[in-house]
Write a protein that holds these residues in place. Structure first.
Motif, PDB file in Angstrom:
ATOM      1  N   ARG A  59      -6.983  -9.596   3.700  1.00 41.56           N
ATOM      2  CA  ARG A  59      -8.298  -9.073   3.347  1.00 41.56           C
ATOM      3  C   ARG A  59      -9.259 -10.214   2.984  1.00 41.56           C
ATOM      4  NH1 ARG A  59      -5.042  -5.122   0.735  1.00 41.56           N
ATOM      5  NH2 ARG A  59      -5.250  -6.200  -1.271  1.00 41.56           N
ATOM      6  N   ILE A 571     -23.235  -3.668   7.923  1.00 39.22           N
ATOM      7  CA  ILE A 571     -22.480  -2.416   8.038  1.00 39.22           C
ATOM      8  C   ILE A 571     -21.177  -2.703   8.766  1.00 39.22           C
ATOM      9  CG2 ILE A 571     -23.737  -1.798  10.155  1.00 39.22           C
ATOM     10  CD1 ILE A 571     -23.293   1.139   9.387  1.00 39.22           C
ATOM     11  N   PRO A 580     -17.188   2.719   6.612  1.00 39.41           N
ATOM     12  CA  PRO A 580     -16.681   2.673   5.239  1.00 39.41           C
ATOM     13  C   PRO A 580     -17.482   1.734   4.328  1.00 39.41           C
ATOM     14  CG  PRO A 580     -15.246   1.452   6.713  1.00 39.41           C
ATOM     15  CD  PRO A 580     -16.224   2.157   7.586  1.00 39.41           C
ATOM     16  N   TYR A 581     -18.295   0.788   4.902  1.00 35.42           N
ATOM     17  CA  TYR A 581     -19.058  -0.125   4.051  1.00 35.42           C
ATOM     18  C   TYR A 581     -20.469  -0.281   4.609  1.00 35.42           C
ATOM     19  CZ  TYR A 581     -20.881  -4.235   1.757  1.00 35.42           C
ATOM     20  OH  TYR A 581     -21.682  -5.092   1.051  1.00 35.42           O
ATOM     21  N   ASN A 583     -24.258  -2.049   3.008  1.00 30.87           N
ATOM     22  CA  ASN A 583     -24.874  -2.646   1.824  1.00 30.87           C
ATOM     23  C   ASN A 583     -26.267  -2.068   1.588  1.00 30.87           C
ATOM     24  OD1 ASN A 583     -26.454  -3.925   3.740  1.00 30.87           O
ATOM     25  ND2 ASN A 583     -26.315  -5.942   2.824  1.00 30.87           N
ATOM     26  N   MET A 594     -27.195   5.353   1.804  1.00 30.48           N
ATOM     27  CA  MET A 594     -25.842   4.885   2.105  1.00 30.48           C
ATOM     28  C   MET A 594     -24.942   6.041   2.530  1.00 30.48           C
ATOM     29  SD  MET A 594     -23.378   2.571  -0.346  1.00 30.48           S
ATOM     30  CE  MET A 594     -24.711   1.403  -0.556  1.00 30.48           C
ATOM     31  N   GLN A 598     -22.771   6.461   6.044  1.00 30.35           N
ATOM     32  CA  GLN A 598     -21.322   6.672   6.035  1.00 30.35           C
ATOM     33  C   GLN A 598     -20.932   7.974   6.726  1.00 30.35           C
ATOM     34  OE1 GLN A 598     -20.648   6.361   1.820  1.00 30.35           O
ATOM     35  NE2 GLN A 598     -20.310   4.130   1.892  1.00 30.35           N
TER      36      GLN A 598
END
Length: 910
Positions: A59, A571, A580-581, A583, A594, A598
């Motif tokens: 990660r 993204i 999933p992410y 900003n 956000m 998603q």
């Protein structure tokens, strides 16, 4: 199954559970088996921890690789511990090569500002942000912004952002401004040299000024001016600079037939020698000297007057210096002016020689020598200082040496009043203190007014016989007077006055001598004023540098905040199309929350792209194919926000790949580049329009310079046109620079408490004669109570003058122009505004032109003279004051411009 039991009463329970063998827990075998079980449990826990660490490393590596900035992890000595692929790409190194280096070796060592690895500052929980040149593997430099912070383990994390592109944009803007300034400098040099050459009749003064101008313009290493002598048919050197005596002496001659300089004169063209050392046309001895002195290339320009050979100019450079067409054109102009000036100087020398032959008296010769020496000493002294007070004092010292007087003074004109700034001799009469700073209004002093009007010296043999003489207290002893005007660029800026107690002391000869000193004084004062202006500009530049430094510090603080929060939209989209992410920057950039991203990232992506679904799918496939081939895709798109507003975006897409080379998804980084595109368009538009506006006057200027030798009888007419064109171009360049300064926010207002009615009355007073000449009624409607505003009076006067002159220009005879001052309604709770309305009864402006009137270079009528910058500058000034300007117009009825300025007092601080 084997069962371990601690007590005998547990045996029956173990047998019932299916145990075949029963071992007491305290037996040797039972103890060994228990230790074995504990080992197995410990091994399992260790493997679980190792797997967790391995997952964390994966990660960490993924996060390092997906960040758009380059990343270094270094120890406190600068040794590189880890990097991401982005920094390898930026510097051109392989990862393994960077891990062997120290980060200090990659930062340009010439830069001694704060170190990004200042451990003491980092230990105080500070983040250091600096901009440094970084050295790539191939030795080239890139400019980068480096942000460093101290990690918990004692290592230092460095974020590196490439700022080279931004610097290139700033450099392009600077080059454009320098190009405009270069053209302005060229015209200024032509005008300055021509003015000096045509005003001087002394050959040495002419060639000296020409050399100074050429050096200032070309930064040439060596220059030599030759005069053609008809009797010997040789070229004789009369002045040189930067050329050693063993190479050439003043007075040395060259043949027209056997020299390159002579060839340039004979052929009446410029001759260029690219390499003095190897050119066969140069003698071996001269080539050896050129090699030893470091001279590389050579230009020879002929000096002509009415196609007659006057001489030549030779230029020596230490490198090959290819002159641009503009530079050659400027040097051609200087050469033409110098040729004409040499012809004039020769004629004057001939007259002087004839006069000298007729006046061979020894006393006259001594007197003439004394005057010449005084003029020479005066010229030398004046060139040694650039302070006006010293210049004036030295002028008086030299004048009183050769022109008889009992007292003398120098006056400078300030707002049509002659003020005494220096005196000699009055102290003997006890009047020195009273004489200094005495003031004589030109309108009430006939002798001074006459010199201003005629630009000539004045002689009064007996002041009592002159009806216009102004009697001054304690100067009744004065009987004879001579005065000469001090002239700068054709305008009288002061006087040198000599007083004598003896009647008929002065004659025209004294007036001529005094005027010679006055001419030197004009040149020296002009140079001194120019020096003072340069000092003021330097001080202003220092202020601007400090302001710019403050701006840079502010930008660094902003960039620090940006690095902490990632201003680019980011993204991550997985293989299933989920996000999933996301900003916060992406949400702010697109207007979608956000949670919306998603929930439906692909649908929003198609929506902001503005593409149809089918077209969007084809586009995505091309992007994926590009990433499969290179791992990255970069492009620019015009995107739509949620509120349907649009912006230009630079998008970078990376494939996210795990260590097993499996694609986990895609990271997209989105950056708003609308301002960068607008800046590039603005630069292109500015250069194109400025070039267009400069082309016509340049053509006119070249035409007049061409006609001067062709039409010498119209010389004065051509010279006047050249001056007018030069002034117009200076005004255009100043307007362009003013507009650029306003747009870049580098002009500071000089605010003060100002009564607005006073400004309007002053403008109307100045413009009314022009309006009456055009048979137009110009009047004002002003409130009786003084309206105070906190503003820059000079700039607001510029705005009002522009609007009034425009209205007068476009109003037909018999019409009227009204300047009205009112205040806005204050019942709404808003701050009151002063409203200046300029209303005319002209032809009016068509509605399709109104939205563009305040844009630079825009003109509703292409047949109208002017560059179209006045309204643009007016709007910039008003907006800089926090106000606004608008326009209403109806064809056939007239036009109304309105300026709104907030009403403040001097104590408001606005």
């Amino acid at each position: 199954m084997v069962a371990l039991i601690a007590h005998d009463d547990q045996e029956q329970m173990a047998l019932q559970a299916g145990a075949v063998d029963i071992l007491p827990l305290m037996s040797d075998f039972g103890l060994a088996l228990r230790l074995l079980l504990r080992y197995v449990q410990t091994l399992a826990a260790q493997r679980k921890v190792e797997n967790s660490l391995r997952d964390s490393e994966v990660r960490y590596r993924l996060l390092m690789e997906q960040v758009s900035e380059g990343i270094f992890i270094v120890d406190t000595q600068g040794a590189v511990l880890d990097v991401n692929s982005r920094i390898c790409e930026m510097l051109g190194y392989a990862r393994v090569d960077l891990l062997r280096r120290n980060v200090r070796d990659l930062i340009n060592t010439d830069d001694l500002r704060q170190s990004p690895l200042d451990v003491e500052a980092l230990a105080k929980n500070e983040v250091i942000v600096v901009e440094r040149p970084l050295i790539r593997q191939n030795g080239s430099l890139i400019y980068a912004e480096i942000s460093t912070r101290l990690l918990l383990d004692g290592s230092i994390q460095c974020f590196v952002r490439d700022t080279t592109e931004r610097r290139l944009v700033e450099k392009d803007l600077y080059i454009s401004q320098v190009a405009l300034q270069t053209k302005s400098n060229s015209l200024t040099i032509i005008n300055s040299i021509a003015d000096t050459l045509y005003r001087s009749l002394d050959l040495q003064t002419v060639v000296t000024r020409a050399v100074e101008g050429i050096i200032a313009y070309t930064n040439v290493a060596g220059v030599n001016i030759f005069i053609y002598e008809e009797e010997s048919q040789l070229l004789r050197s009369v002045i040189k600079h930067g050329i050693p005596d063993h190479m050439f002496h003043i007075g040395d001659t060259l043949s027209l037939e056997n020299s390159i300089v002579g060839q340039a004169v004979r052929q009446r063209e410029v001759i260029v020698v690219h390499d003095l050392v190897s050119d066969a046309r140069i003698s071996e001895a001269m080539r050896a000297i050129a090699r030893n002195e470091g001279f590389k290339s050579f230009y020879a320009l002929p000096l002509l007057f009415h196609d007659q050979m006057m001489g030549a100019i030779s230029l020596l450079f230490r490198e090959f210096f290819p002159l641009t067409p503009d530079e050659l054109e400027t040097l051609y102009s200087v050469a033409k002016s110098l040729g004409a000036a040499i012809a004039n100087a020769r004629y004057v020398e001939k007259l002087q020689a004839e006069s000298f032959q007729r006046q061979r008296a020894e006393a006259a010769e001594r007197e003439q020598r004394l005057v010449a020496e005084a003029l020479r000493d005066s010229a030398a002294a004046l060139t040694s200082t650039l302070y006006i007070d010293e210049v004036i004092e030295r002028i008086l010292d030299d004048v009183t040496r050769v022109v008889p007087c009992d007292a003398a003074n120098v006056m400078l004109i300030e707002q049509d009043v002659g003020r005494v700034v220096a005196t000699r001799g009055y102290d003997r009469l006890g009047l020195d203190a009273a004489a200094r700073n005495s003031r004589f209004p030109l309108a009430q002093t006939p002798n001074l007014r006459w010199m201003v009007e005629h630009v000539q010296p004045m002689v009064l043999g007996d002041v009592r016989r002159y009806s216009g003489w102004v009697l001054v207290e304690n100067l009744d002893w004065l009987r004879s007077y001579v005065g000469a005007p001090i002239i700068i660029d054709g305008a009288v800026i002061g006087f040198i006055n000599l007083d004598s107690a003896t009647p008929n002391t002065y004659s025209d000869i004294h007036a001529g001598r005094l005027q010679a000193f006055a001419n030197q004084a004009g040149i020296a004062i002009r140079d001194a004023r120019y020096y003072q202006a340069l000092q003021q500009q330097a001080a202003a530049l220092e202020v601007r540098v400090m302001e710019r430094t403050a701006e840079v510090e502010s930008e660094r603080a902003q960039l620090h905040a940006i690095l902490n929060s990632m201003t680019e939209g980011v993204i991550f989209i997985d293989k299933q199309g989920k996000a999933p992410y996301v900003n916060q920057a992406l949400c702010q950039l697109t207007g979608y929350a956000m949670t919306e991203w998603q929930a439906s990232a692909m649908h929003i992506g198609q929506r902001i792209s503005g593409m149809e679904p089918a077209v969007f799918r084809v586009f995505l496939e091309k992007v994926l194919q590009s990433m499969r081939q290179g791992g990255i895709w970069q492009g620019q798109l015009r995107l739509l926000r949620q509120d349907d507003s649009s912006f230009d975006a630079a998008i970078t897409a990376h494939l996210v790949i795990d260590p097993a080379q499996r694609v986990l998804g895609t990271v997209l980084v989105m950056r708003d580049i609308s301002k960068e595109k607008a800046l590039e368009e603005q630069k292109s538009r500015f250069v194109a329009r400025a070039s267009h506006e400069l082309r016509t006057p340049l053509t006119n200027l070249k035409t007049r310079l061409y006609l001067i030798p062709k039409q010498p009888e119209r010389f004065d007419e051509h010279l006047d046109v050249i001056k007018q064109v030069t002034q117009r171009m200076e005004k255009l360049v100043e307007d362009l620079l003013d507009l650029s300064r306003f747009e870049r926010g580098v002009i500071a207002l000089k605010r003060q408490d100002t009564v607005l009615q006073t400004l309007i009355v002053d403008v109307i007073k100045l413009q009314r004669p022009d309006a009456e000449l055009r048979q137009i009624t110009l009047y004002s409607e002003l409130p009786p109570d003084a309206l105070h505003l906190w503003l820059d009076p000079e700039r607001i006067t510029q705005v009002i003058t522009n609007l009034v002159t425009n209205s007068i220009k476009y109003t037909p005879p018999g019409g009227q122009v009204t300047v009205r001052l009112t205040t806005s309604d204050t019942t709404s709770g808003q701050p009151p505004y002063a409203v200046i309305s300029v209303i005319d009864t002209g032809a009016g402006i068509a509605s399709q032109h109104l939205p563009y009137l305040f844009q630079p270079f825009y003109r509703a009528d292409e047949n109208t003279k002017g560059a179209g910058l006045g309204l643009s500058i007016a709007r910039e000034i008003v907006e800089l004051h926090g106000g606004r300007i608008d326009v209403e117009s109806k064809v056939g009825v007239g036009t109304s411009f309105r300026v709104y300025l907030a009403v403040h007092t001097a104590n408001s601080g606005t």
